[in-house]
Design an enzyme around this catalytic site. Structure first.
Site, PDB file in Angstrom:
ATOM      1  N   ASP A  71       0.842  -1.200   0.000  1.00  0.00           N
ATOM      2  CA  ASP A  71       0.000   0.000   0.000  1.00  0.00           C
ATOM      3  C   ASP A  71       0.876   1.248   0.000  1.00  0.00           C
ATOM      4  O   ASP A  71       1.692   1.446   0.893  1.00  0.00           O
ATOM      5  CB  ASP A  71      -0.896  -0.002   1.242  1.00  0.00           C
ATOM      6  CG  ASP A  71      -1.811   1.212   1.293  1.00  0.00           C
ATOM      7  OD1 ASP A  71      -2.945   1.113   0.784  1.00  0.00           O
ATOM      8  OD2 ASP A  71      -1.399   2.262   1.827  1.00  0.00           O
ATOM      9  N   TYR A  77       2.955   9.882  -0.739  1.00  0.00           N
ATOM     10  CA  TYR A  77       4.057   9.337   0.054  1.00  0.00           C
ATOM     11  C   TYR A  77       5.401   9.577  -0.621  1.00  0.00           C
ATOM     12  O   TYR A  77       6.445   9.540   0.039  1.00  0.00           O
ATOM     13  CB  TYR A  77       3.893   7.827   0.276  1.00  0.00           C
ATOM     14  CG  TYR A  77       2.660   7.394   1.018  1.00  0.00           C
ATOM     15  CD1 TYR A  77       1.804   8.312   1.640  1.00  0.00           C
ATOM     16  CD2 TYR A  77       2.327   6.045   1.103  1.00  0.00           C
ATOM     17  CE1 TYR A  77       0.660   7.889   2.302  1.00  0.00           C
ATOM     18  CE2 TYR A  77       1.193   5.617   1.779  1.00  0.00           C
ATOM     19  CZ  TYR A  77       0.359   6.534   2.367  1.00  0.00           C
ATOM     20  OH  TYR A  77      -0.761   6.109   3.020  1.00  0.00           O
ATOM     21  N   LYS A 132      -2.831   5.976  -4.292  1.00  0.00           N
ATOM     22  CA  LYS A 132      -3.920   6.908  -3.983  1.00  0.00           C
ATOM     23  C   LYS A 132      -3.728   8.237  -4.699  1.00  0.00           C
ATOM     24  O   LYS A 132      -2.595   8.707  -4.904  1.00  0.00           O
ATOM     25  CB  LYS A 132      -3.982   7.164  -2.463  1.00  0.00           C
ATOM     26  CG  LYS A 132      -4.035   5.889  -1.635  1.00  0.00           C
ATOM     27  CD  LYS A 132      -4.000   6.184  -0.137  1.00  0.00           C
ATOM     28  CE  LYS A 132      -3.805   4.918   0.659  1.00  0.00           C
ATOM     29  NZ  LYS A 132      -2.406   4.436   0.629  1.00  0.00           N
ATOM     30  N   HIS A 190      -7.543   9.794  -1.782  1.00  0.00           N
ATOM     31  CA  HIS A 190      -6.829   9.774  -0.506  1.00  0.00           C
ATOM     32  C   HIS A 190      -7.613  10.451   0.625  1.00  0.00           C
ATOM     33  O   HIS A 190      -7.629   9.956   1.758  1.00  0.00           O
ATOM     34  CB  HIS A 190      -5.463  10.440  -0.669  1.00  0.00           C
ATOM     35  CG  HIS A 190      -4.434   9.960   0.307  1.00  0.00           C
ATOM     36  ND1 HIS A 190      -3.088  10.029   0.071  1.00  0.00           N
ATOM     37  CD2 HIS A 190      -4.556   9.380   1.525  1.00  0.00           C
ATOM     38  CE1 HIS A 190      -2.420   9.522   1.098  1.00  0.00           C
ATOM     39  NE2 HIS A 190      -3.294   9.132   1.996  1.00  0.00           N
TER      40      HIS A 190
END
Length: 272
Positions: free
Chosen positions: A48, A53, A78, A111
């Protein structure tokens, strides 16, 4: 050991490996590469990540170097919270797919329902536009399943007013003492899989004395108890670690918490 290749079924028939490897707050470069490589070597097959990120490319390198076949993996990423138009969603997906070096993503999520800098704003129209893009990606097979993250009941109900495909997943913060009963019940009653990030409350549960007493009855750690708790609540846990020994322990959860202990854990609040 629990077979983490076992899957939770989604409403469209896709199966998601029961325990995912979370990569939130793992920096790009060697940290993300090394952690993902270790997770894959230990048997994790559900990774994930998110565009926000910033570590998609490092995860892709680890996947390529691991030798694990793409069709054995379940990759989630996401759409950034601030992007709320059809064109932005399509462009961001293309960027994520390129960074992940894949022709398709197994699960693509919105997200957040609102940009982080405007949490009280009304973005229902934007979410509907983004969802239309995601439905198109799903229809063409570039995404096997679509969903949301951090959405409340009201957020999902608003999305469903124009959606042709209901979300397959809602990924939320979920751990002992923070089980979001309203949104969890709504999703589970609506065939929307709940995925739980921060199942250890970003480590804050690990020193909880009450949990330590329960875990000791099973000769397990608080981390293992916490992850098993989510599984028995039919919530998919996404534990994160950069330490291989802890990664290995996090999937050694093939035990059963008793009904009495589950009721006790359900009763806990403010465990952190």
């Amino acid at each position: 050991m629990l077979s983490i290749a076992e899957g939770f079924p989604l409403a469209n028939g896709v199966r998601v490996p029961k325990i995912g490897f979370g990569t939130w707050q793992i920096p790009d470069g060697d940290p993300a590469y090394d952690a993902t490589m270790a997770a894959l070597q230990l048997g994790y097959r559900h990774i994930d990540t998110a565009r926000a990120y910033g570590n998609e490319a490092s995860i892709a390198r680890a996947v390529a170097d691991s030798g694990v076949a793409r069709d054995e993996l379940f990759l989630t990423t996401k759409l950034p919270a601030a992007l709320k138009t059809y064109d932005e969603a399509m462009a961001s997906f293309a960027d994520s797919a390129a960074a992940l070096d894949t022709d398709y993503v197994d699960l693509y999520l919105i997200h957040f329902p609102t940009p982080l800098q405007d949490p009280g704003g009304d973005y229902r129209a934007g979410n509907a536009e983004v969802w239309r893009a995601m439905e198109g990606l799903h229809a063409t097979g570039r995404v096997r399943a679509i969903g949301v993250s951090n959405f409340s009941v009201k957020d999902i109900e608003a999305l469903l007013k124009t959606a042709k495909v209901a979300p397959h997943v809602n990924q939320i913060k979920f751990h002992i003492g923070n089980t979001e009963p309203d949104i969890t019940a709504f999703c589970q009653d609506s065939a929307i899989l709940v995925e739980g990030y921060s199942p250890l409350a970003t480590g804050a549960l690990l020193d909880n004395v009450q949990l330590a007493h329960v875990a000791a009855r099973y000769a397990k750690s608080v981390a293992q108890l916490s992850i098993r708790y989510l599984l028995q609540r039919d919530v998919l846990p996404l534990p994160k670690s950069t330490t291989p020994s802890r990664m290995a322990a996090n999937i050694e959860v093939d035990f059963q918490i008793s009904d009495n202990d589950m009721a006790f854990l359900d009763s806990l609040h403010a465990t952190t």
